[in-house]
Design a protein around this motif. Sequence first.
Motif, PDB file in Angstrom:
ATOM      1  N   PRO A 156       0.757  -1.340   0.001  1.00 34.47           N
ATOM      2  CA  PRO A 156       0.080   0.083  -0.059  1.00 34.47           C
ATOM      3  C   PRO A 156       0.833   1.193  -0.157  1.00 34.47           C
ATOM      4  O   PRO A 156       1.927   1.354   0.285  1.00 34.47           O
ATOM      5  CB  PRO A 156      -0.564  -0.286   1.319  1.00 34.47           C
ATOM      6  N   VAL A 157       0.392   2.334  -0.502  1.00 31.35           N
ATOM      7  CA  VAL A 157       1.003   3.624  -0.688  1.00 31.35           C
ATOM      8  C   VAL A 157       0.314   4.825   0.087  1.00 31.35           C
ATOM      9  O   VAL A 157      -0.853   4.814   0.063  1.00 31.35           O
ATOM     10  CB  VAL A 157       1.287   4.101  -2.255  1.00 31.35           C
ATOM     11  N   PHE A 158       1.039   5.402   0.893  1.00 29.37           N
ATOM     12  CA  PHE A 158       0.340   6.948   1.312  1.00 29.37           C
ATOM     13  C   PHE A 158       0.747   7.865   0.532  1.00 29.37           C
ATOM     14  O   PHE A 158       1.848   8.238   0.267  1.00 29.37           O
ATOM     15  CB  PHE A 158       1.241   7.140   2.842  1.00 29.37           C
ATOM     16  N   TYR A 159      -0.206   8.504  -0.014  1.00 26.20           N
ATOM     17  CA  TYR A 159      -0.166   9.699  -1.036  1.00 26.20           C
ATOM     18  C   TYR A 159      -0.305  10.789  -0.253  1.00 26.20           C
ATOM     19  O   TYR A 159      -1.449  11.130  -0.059  1.00 26.20           O
ATOM     20  CB  TYR A 159      -1.084   9.387  -2.238  1.00 26.20           C
ATOM     21  N   ALA A 160       0.759  11.769  -0.141  1.00 26.55           N
ATOM     22  CA  ALA A 160       0.423  13.295   0.395  1.00 26.55           C
ATOM     23  C   ALA A 160       0.114  13.952  -0.866  1.00 26.55           C
ATOM     24  O   ALA A 160       1.546  14.255  -1.570  1.00 26.55           O
ATOM     25  CB  ALA A 160       1.696  13.608   1.293  1.00 26.55           C
ATOM     26  N   VAL A 161      -0.875  14.327  -1.246  1.00 23.40           N
ATOM     27  CA  VAL A 161      -0.919  15.206  -2.486  1.00 23.40           C
ATOM     28  C   VAL A 161      -1.299  16.483  -2.675  1.00 23.40           C
ATOM     29  O   VAL A 161      -1.423  17.153  -3.631  1.00 23.40           O
ATOM     30  CB  VAL A 161      -2.096  14.276  -3.453  1.00 23.40           C
ATOM     31  N   GLY A 162      -1.558  17.080  -1.418  1.00 25.24           N
ATOM     32  CA  GLY A 162      -1.824  18.515  -1.255  1.00 25.24           C
ATOM     33  C   GLY A 162      -1.062  19.465  -0.907  1.00 25.24           C
ATOM     34  O   GLY A 162       0.061  18.996  -0.481  1.00 25.24           O
ATOM     35  N   ASN A 163      -1.059  20.757  -1.078  1.00 24.59           N
ATOM     36  CA  ASN A 163      -0.210  21.723  -0.356  1.00 24.59           C
ATOM     37  C   ASN A 163      -0.516  21.453   1.188  1.00 24.59           C
ATOM     38  O   ASN A 163      -1.558  21.412   1.859  1.00 24.59           O
ATOM     39  CB  ASN A 163      -0.750  23.260  -0.688  1.00 24.59           C
ATOM     40  N   GLY A 164       0.456  21.850   1.899  1.00 21.47           N
ATOM     41  CA  GLY A 164       0.505  21.540   3.223  1.00 21.47           C
ATOM     42  C   GLY A 164       1.892  21.095   4.089  1.00 21.47           C
ATOM     43  O   GLY A 164       3.095  21.005   3.068  1.00 21.47           O
ATOM     44  N   THR A 165       1.747  20.758   5.033  1.00 26.84           N
ATOM     45  CA  THR A 165       3.054  20.247   5.999  1.00 26.84           C
ATOM     46  C   THR A 165       2.705  18.821   6.509  1.00 26.84           C
ATOM     47  O   THR A 165       1.825  18.570   6.870  1.00 26.84           O
ATOM     48  CB  THR A 165       3.136  21.321   7.257  1.00 26.84           C
ATOM     49  N   ILE A 166       3.768  17.959   6.210  1.00 26.82           N
ATOM     50  CA  ILE A 166       3.842  16.745   6.729  1.00 26.82           C
ATOM     51  C   ILE A 166       4.921  16.728   7.896  1.00 26.82           C
ATOM     52  O   ILE A 166       6.025  16.865   7.769  1.00 26.82           O
ATOM     53  CB  ILE A 166       4.251  15.723   5.735  1.00 26.82           C
ATOM     54  N   LEU A 167       4.381  16.623   9.135  1.00 23.38           N
ATOM     55  CA  LEU A 167       5.221  16.522  10.441  1.00 23.38           C
ATOM     56  C   LEU A 167       5.109  14.992  10.797  1.00 23.38           C
ATOM     57  O   LEU A 167       3.960  14.571  11.196  1.00 23.38           O
ATOM     58  CB  LEU A 167       4.603  17.238  11.263  1.00 23.38           C
ATOM     59  N   ASN A 168       6.379  14.306  10.966  1.00 23.70           N
ATOM     60  CA  ASN A 168       6.343  12.934  11.446  1.00 23.70           C
ATOM     61  C   ASN A 168       7.125  13.064  12.869  1.00 23.70           C
ATOM     62  O   ASN A 168       8.290  13.176  12.594  1.00 23.70           O
ATOM     63  CB  ASN A 168       7.097  12.032  10.346  1.00 23.70           C
ATOM     64  N   ASN A 169       6.393  12.812  13.770  1.00 26.73           N
ATOM     65  CA  ASN A 169       6.966  12.717  15.186  1.00 26.73           C
ATOM     66  C   ASN A 169       6.737  11.499  15.704  1.00 26.73           C
ATOM     67  O   ASN A 169       6.975  11.148  16.929  1.00 26.73           O
ATOM     68  CB  ASN A 169       6.690  13.751  16.161  1.00 26.73           C
ATOM     69  N   GLY A 170       6.279  10.400  14.877  1.00 34.69           N
ATOM     70  CA  GLY A 170       6.092   9.081  15.287  1.00 34.69           C
ATOM     71  C   GLY A 170       6.788   8.072  14.378  1.00 34.69           C
ATOM     72  O   GLY A 170       7.922   8.080  14.055  1.00 34.69           O
ATOM     73  N   SER A 171       5.919   7.606  13.717  1.00 33.56           N
ATOM     74  CA  SER A 171       6.635   6.348  12.848  1.00 33.56           C
ATOM     75  C   SER A 171       5.795   6.250  11.589  1.00 33.56           C
ATOM     76  O   SER A 171       4.760   5.956  11.727  1.00 33.56           O
ATOM     77  CB  SER A 171       6.792   5.068  13.457  1.00 33.56           C
ATOM     78  N   VAL A 172       6.440   6.333  10.345  1.00 30.36           N
ATOM     79  CA  VAL A 172       5.882   5.933   9.072  1.00 30.36           C
ATOM     80  C   VAL A 172       6.439   4.847   8.334  1.00 30.36           C
ATOM     81  O   VAL A 172       7.655   5.038   7.959  1.00 30.36           O
ATOM     82  CB  VAL A 172       5.932   7.105   8.170  1.00 30.36           C
ATOM     83  N   GLY A 173       5.951   3.794   8.199  1.00 32.34           N
ATOM     84  CA  GLY A 173       6.541   2.514   7.665  1.00 32.34           C
ATOM     85  C   GLY A 173       6.027   2.244   6.305  1.00 32.34           C
ATOM     86  O   GLY A 173       5.670   0.734   6.263  1.00 32.34           O
ATOM     87  N   THR A 174       5.517   3.032   5.594  1.00 31.77           N
ATOM     88  CA  THR A 174       4.881   2.549   4.237  1.00 31.77           C
ATOM     89  C   THR A 174       5.643   3.235   3.136  1.00 31.77           C
ATOM     90  O   THR A 174       6.498   4.318   3.402  1.00 31.77           O
ATOM     91  CB  THR A 174       3.364   2.967   4.217  1.00 31.77           C
ATOM     92  N   ASP A 175       5.426   3.051   1.809  1.00 33.74           N
ATOM     93  CA  ASP A 175       5.868   3.825   0.684  1.00 33.74           C
ATOM     94  C   ASP A 175       5.212   5.376   0.583  1.00 33.74           C
ATOM     95  O   ASP A 175       4.033   5.131   1.329  1.00 33.74           O
ATOM     96  CB  ASP A 175       5.702   3.278  -0.540  1.00 33.74           C
ATOM     97  N   ASN A 189       5.917  21.038   2.862  1.00 33.47           N
ATOM     98  CA  ASN A 189       6.959  21.072   3.837  1.00 33.47           C
ATOM     99  C   ASN A 189       6.933  19.772   4.562  1.00 33.47           C
ATOM    100  O   ASN A 189       6.027  19.152   5.109  1.00 33.47           O
ATOM    101  CB  ASN A 189       6.595  22.185   4.807  1.00 33.47           C
ATOM    102  N   LEU A 190       8.191  19.477   5.019  1.00 37.49           N
ATOM    103  CA  LEU A 190       8.444  17.977   5.468  1.00 37.49           C
ATOM    104  C   LEU A 190       9.382  18.265   6.900  1.00 37.49           C
ATOM    105  O   LEU A 190      10.382  18.730   6.717  1.00 37.49           O
ATOM    106  CB  LEU A 190       9.057  16.981   4.440  1.00 37.49           C
ATOM    107  N   GLY A 191       8.982  17.751   7.805  1.00 38.12           N
ATOM    108  CA  GLY A 191       9.744  17.882   9.025  1.00 38.12           C
ATOM    109  C   GLY A 191       9.290  16.872  10.237  1.00 38.12           C
ATOM    110  O   GLY A 191       8.413  15.989   9.956  1.00 38.12           O
ATOM    111  N   GLY A 192       9.885  17.123  11.308  1.00 35.50           N
ATOM    112  CA  GLY A 192       9.695  16.121  12.542  1.00 35.50           C
ATOM    113  C   GLY A 192      10.779  15.267  12.715  1.00 35.50           C
ATOM    114  O   GLY A 192      11.838  15.263  11.975  1.00 35.50           O
ATOM    115  N   GLY A 193      10.699  14.760  14.104  1.00 37.99           N
ATOM    116  CA  GLY A 193      11.911  13.920  14.466  1.00 37.99           C
ATOM    117  C   GLY A 193      11.552  12.272  14.577  1.00 37.99           C
ATOM    118  O   GLY A 193      12.253  11.797  15.235  1.00 37.99           O
ATOM    119  N   GLY A 194      10.570  12.037  13.867  1.00 38.45           N
ATOM    120  CA  GLY A 194      10.055  10.739  13.791  1.00 38.45           C
ATOM    121  C   GLY A 194      10.988   9.891  12.891  1.00 38.45           C
ATOM    122  O   GLY A 194      11.821  10.236  12.256  1.00 38.45           O
ATOM    123  N   THR A 195      10.648   8.666  12.730  1.00 32.19           N
ATOM    124  CA  THR A 195      11.387   7.753  12.069  1.00 32.19           C
ATOM    125  C   THR A 195      10.518   7.436  10.622  1.00 32.19           C
ATOM    126  O   THR A 195       9.288   7.263  10.533  1.00 32.19           O
ATOM    127  CB  THR A 195      11.403   6.196  12.542  1.00 32.19           C
TER     128      THR A 195
END
Length: 219
Positions: A156-175, A189-195
Motif C-alpha cells: 500500500p502507498v500513502f499519498y500526500a498530494v495537497g499543499n501543506g506540511t507533513i510532520l512525522n514525530n512518530g513512525s511512518v513505515g509505508t511507501d 513542507n516536511l519535518g519532524g523527528g520521527g522515523t
Amino acid sequence: YFVFGFNQSITPRSQVVTGTGAWSPTELYFGAGQGGATTVTLMNDMTFAGSIFSTKGQFSSFNIGANTLTHTGSSFGGTVNGTGTIRMQPVSGTTTFSGIVAPGMKIVSGTVSTGSSSVGGPLVIDSGAALSLTGSFFARGDVTVNGTIGQPSGIPVFYAVGNGTILNNGSVGTDVWFGPTGGTPVLQNLGGGGTWGGTGRTWYLMQRSTVTLLNDVAF
C-alpha cells in the motif's frame, strides 16, 4: 438499525440532524433506496457509539459542516462533506475506514484500518494511535503523525498530494508519494523527528511537488 433519507423517489431530499442526545444504533445509514440523492447535514457535534456508520446510495452524502463527528464503532464508510473533523476512537481498539471525506480526520486512539480512502482536511494521528494501510490512502491536507502509519502486508502507498506540511514525530513505515501525479503543482513542507522507512520502503518525489525540509530528516 437507523436510516436517514430512505429515498425511493427521483426527487433529491435534504435532512438535518441536531440535538445533543446519544446515537447508538448498531447500524446508522445515510441515504438508501434506489431513487434520488439524499443529503443529510449535521448541525452540531455528534458522537456515534454504535457499530456501523455509512452513507449509502450512489449520490447520497453526509455534511458535518464545521462540527466534530466522533466515531467509536467498528466500521466507517461513505462520502462525508464539510470542513469539520472526524474523530476516530474505537472502543474495541480497531475500526475500518473506507470512503472519501472532505473534512479533517483525527485518530485519537486505537487502530484505523483502511484500503482505498481519501481525507481532504488535516490528518492527525495521536500518540499511541495507528493508521494501518491495506491499499492506497490519499491525504490532501496537512499531515501530523505522532503515532504510527504502517501496513500489515502488501504494497500500500500513502499519498500526500495537497499543499501543506507533513510532520512525522512518530513512525511512518509505508511507501510515501509526495505530490500529485497530475494537475496543479503543490508546495509541501516536511519535518519532524520521527522515523521513516523500513525494509523495501520508498519515497517518491513527484514532478508536481516542491518539498522543503524543515529540519534534518533520516530516511
